[in-house]
Design a protein around this motif. Structure first.
Motif, PDB file in Angstrom:
ATOM      1  N   LYS A 265       0.501  -1.391   0.159  1.00  0.00           N
ATOM      2  CA  LYS A 265       0.131  -0.197   0.167  1.00  0.00           C
ATOM      3  C   LYS A 265       1.164   1.365  -0.029  1.00  0.00           C
ATOM      4  CE  LYS A 265      -3.055   2.542   3.006  1.00  0.00           C
ATOM      5  NZ  LYS A 265      -4.378   2.279   4.027  1.00  0.00           N
ATOM      6  N   LEU A 267       0.198   4.586  -0.104  1.00  0.00           N
ATOM      7  CA  LEU A 267      -0.660   5.755   0.434  1.00  0.00           C
ATOM      8  C   LEU A 267       0.492   6.974   1.059  1.00  0.00           C
ATOM      9  CD1 LEU A 267      -3.402   7.618   1.265  1.00  0.00           C
ATOM     10  CD2 LEU A 267      -3.765   5.744  -0.195  1.00  0.00           C
ATOM     11  N   ASP A 270      -2.910   9.906   3.365  1.00  0.00           N
ATOM     12  CA  ASP A 270      -4.142   9.358   4.249  1.00  0.00           C
ATOM     13  C   ASP A 270      -5.022  10.851   5.260  1.00  0.00           C
ATOM     14  OD1 ASP A 270      -6.424   8.257   4.577  1.00  0.00           O
ATOM     15  OD2 ASP A 270      -5.914   6.562   5.467  1.00  0.00           O
ATOM     16  N   ASP A 288       1.719   5.989   6.200  1.00  0.00           N
ATOM     17  CA  ASP A 288      -0.032   5.046   5.112  1.00  0.00           C
ATOM     18  C   ASP A 288       0.981   4.429   3.703  1.00  0.00           C
ATOM     19  OD1 ASP A 288      -2.158   3.442   6.012  1.00  0.00           O
ATOM     20  OD2 ASP A 288      -2.989   5.039   5.114  1.00  0.00           O
ATOM     21  N   GLU A 350      -9.398   3.418   2.240  1.00  0.00           N
ATOM     22  CA  GLU A 350      -9.054   3.394   1.003  1.00  0.00           C
ATOM     23  C   GLU A 350      -8.161   2.764   0.852  1.00  0.00           C
ATOM     24  OE1 GLU A 350      -7.805   4.671   3.105  1.00  0.00           O
ATOM     25  OE2 GLU A 350      -5.822   4.549   2.852  1.00  0.00           O
ATOM     26  N   THR A 376      -0.756  -0.672   5.920  1.00  0.00           N
ATOM     27  CA  THR A 376      -1.547  -0.501   7.242  1.00  0.00           C
ATOM     28  C   THR A 376      -2.627   0.007   6.774  1.00  0.00           C
ATOM     29  OG1 THR A 376      -0.628   1.705   6.197  1.00  0.00           O
ATOM     30  CG2 THR A 376       1.210   1.278   8.072  1.00  0.00           C
TER      31      THR A 376
HETATM   32 ZN    ZN Z   1      -5.220   3.951   5.086  1.00  0.00          ZN
END
Ligand code: ZN
Ligand code: BES
Ligand code: MN
Length: 498
Positions: A265, A267, A270, A288, A350, A376
């Motif tokens: 992930k 991100l 976030d 994130d 998300e 995460t």
């Molecule tokens: Zn997140």
């Protein structure tokens, strides 16, 4: 930091700090390390009741002499405790040594490797190197000036001495350093603020690895993702000014071997989107992207080590989650890669949306023998497991076994949580195929149950690192801030794949 294995006797070796490791002795017996002078000092400290060799206990002294007899300005003795020392004990002890070096501003270290029953010399060298590299890590890029007294020491060079075991120790040190340096790469990425480390940086870093190690690297930009109908990444990205990226990196042996797919992930910030997070602690959401960082950093280690039994493919879907004017709204329905529809009831859930695209795409394209994703993903995993274990959810017991073993060896322990049809049912929507959240109950499991819808029958494991990617259990070799968790675990998984 330069790491070398030396064969000069410790007494003749010039250093700012020489470190000896000792096990706690029996009740009335002082611990010893087979160096007469050091043992004499330990004996006096023991008699005074100041040092028994307990785990993490230290004895620091300044030896007499003109620098010819004993070439160290300082000598540190680190206790290993009563229990039979294992990999983690050695790592922590090396971390303690580094902390002392930083405090005393020692620049050149000599570590005298202990002889330990139950651990081979290469393993001891490996764990010492890990502890030293991980423990010596600092992120100082944005510190413009250091007050002189507070300027931290910077270790330049570490020598390892292990007597007749030099060759094995050298092998071990090389392994430990490779894994630990990769973890520090992930820490560097995570420490960068979100206004620097954008999705574009993941793309650049991936391309850099490809050049360095001969990987294939393909970066899907927004247009490519539109063509592929990756509605998850695109949906999450809608409220952000930063374009999304999907980094695809391939290490190939050129032989007929199974493919391991890693998905992380990415991100880069976030905010929660329209389902905005509260202000307190929101800055931590620059972390994130730790799953994506771990996966790319592990690929750096793969590039160094070139495993022979496995092809490894890494995918990092990268975007911000922001509440800009175009942002996705609670209640919106999106179509993920592969055609499944999702009702987005909470824009803060998300991670699963971007991972779903990456998992479905990666599995279809690369037909991997196994998939591991790191993310995460949920605050709920912190409620359940705290900061000491990463959550593990999987549809395959064999893969679980491999991962648990890698977790144990790397000192990055995992704890399995269940998946089952009842949880999957919680993620069914009334208007679409799936919804991205249910009630708060079993938040980590339902998050994984959502992902499971996108992996089919492929052996897959999901690692929820929300509790361990930062604020990981305090240890001598884990500084405050991002831990680099997952990197050494993956390296260990790949090294031991049979
Ligand atoms: Zn997140
Ligand atoms: N990135 C967060 C999870 C997180 C929270 C990681 C705290 C580390 C610390 C994730 O995107 C998120 O917001 N998850 C939600 C899911 C919920 C809306 C179902 C959460 O955990 O609150
Ligand atoms: Mn979120």
């Amino acid at each position: 930091m330069k790491l070398t294995v030396v064969q000069t006797a410790p007494q003749q070796c010039k250093s700012d700090l020489a470190v000896y490791f000792v096990r706690q002795g029996e009740k009335k017996k002082a611990p010893a390390c087979h160096d007469r002078e050091v043992d004499a000092m330990i004996g006096r400290a023991f008699a005074a009741g100041d040092f028994a060799g307990k785990e993490g206990e230290t004895l620091l002294y300044y030896p007499a002499g003109d620098g010819k007899k004993n070439g160290a300005t300082r000598v540190l003795v680190v206790g290993l405790g009563k229990e039979q020392p294992g990999r983690e004990t050695v790592r922590k002890a090396a971390g303690v040594a580094v902390a002392c070096a930083v405090k005393t501003k020692a620049v050149r270290l000599l570590l005298v490797a202990p002889e330990l029953a139950g651990m081979k010399a290469d393993e001891i060298g490996e764990c010492l190197a890990e502890g030293v590299v991980l423990g010596g890590y600092r992120f100082l890029k944005y510190k413009s000036r250091q007050e002189d007294d507070e300027a931290p020491g910077r270790i330049d060079a570490v020598s390892f001495y292990s007597g007749k075991d030099a060759a094995a120790t050298r092998r071990g040190v090389r392994l430990g350093r490779a894994a630990a340096e990769a973890a520090c790469v992930a820490r560097d990425m995570a420490n960068e603020p979100a206004n620097f480390w954008t999705p574009g940086h993941f793309a650049e870093y991936g391309k850099g690895l490809a050049t360095r190690y001969g990987f294939r690297c393909k970066v899907l930009d927004k247009a490519a993702m539109r063509k592929l109908k990756m509605g998850g990444v695109l949906g999450v990205n809608q409220g952000s000014d930063e374009p999304p990226q999907m980094v695809v990196l391939e290490y190939r042996t050129g032989k007929k071997v199974p493919t391991l797919l890693l998905v992380g992930k990415g991100l880069t910030f976030d905010s929660g989107g329209i389902s905005l997070k509260p202000a307190a602690g929101m800055g931590e959401m620059k972390y994130d992207m730790c799953g994506g960082a771990a996966v790319l950093a592990a690929m750096a280690a793969v590039g160094e080590e070139r495993p022979k039994r496995l092809d490894v493919v890494a995918i990092v879907p990268a975007t911000e989650n922001m509440p800009g004017p175009g942002a996705i709204k609670p209640g919106d329905v999106i179509t993920q890669y592969g055609g499944k529809t999702v009702e987005v009831l909470n824009t803060d859930a998300e991670g699963r949306l971007i991972l779903a695209d990456a998992l479905a795409y990666g599995i279809e394209k690369f037909k991997p023998a196994a998939v591991v994703d790191l993310a995460t993903l949920t605050g709920a995993v912190i409620v359940g497991l705290g900061h000491h274990r990463t959550g593990l959810l999987s549809n395959d017991d064999k893969l679980v076994e491999r991962l648990l073993a890698a977790g144990e060896r790397s000192g990055e322990p995992l704890w399995r949580l269940p998946l089952a049809p009842e949880y999957s049912k919680q993620m069914k929507s009334t208007v679409a195929d799936l919804k991205n959240v249910d009630k708060r109950d079993a938040g980590t499991i339902t998050g994984a149950a959502f992902l499971q819808e996108f992996v089919g029958k492929t052996p897959w494991a999901h690692l929820d690192i929300a509790g361990t990617a930062w604020d990981f259990t305090e240890k001598s070799y884990i500084p405050k801030g991002p831990s680099g968790v997952g990197v050494r675990l993956l390296v260990e998984l790949i090294r031991n794949w049979r």
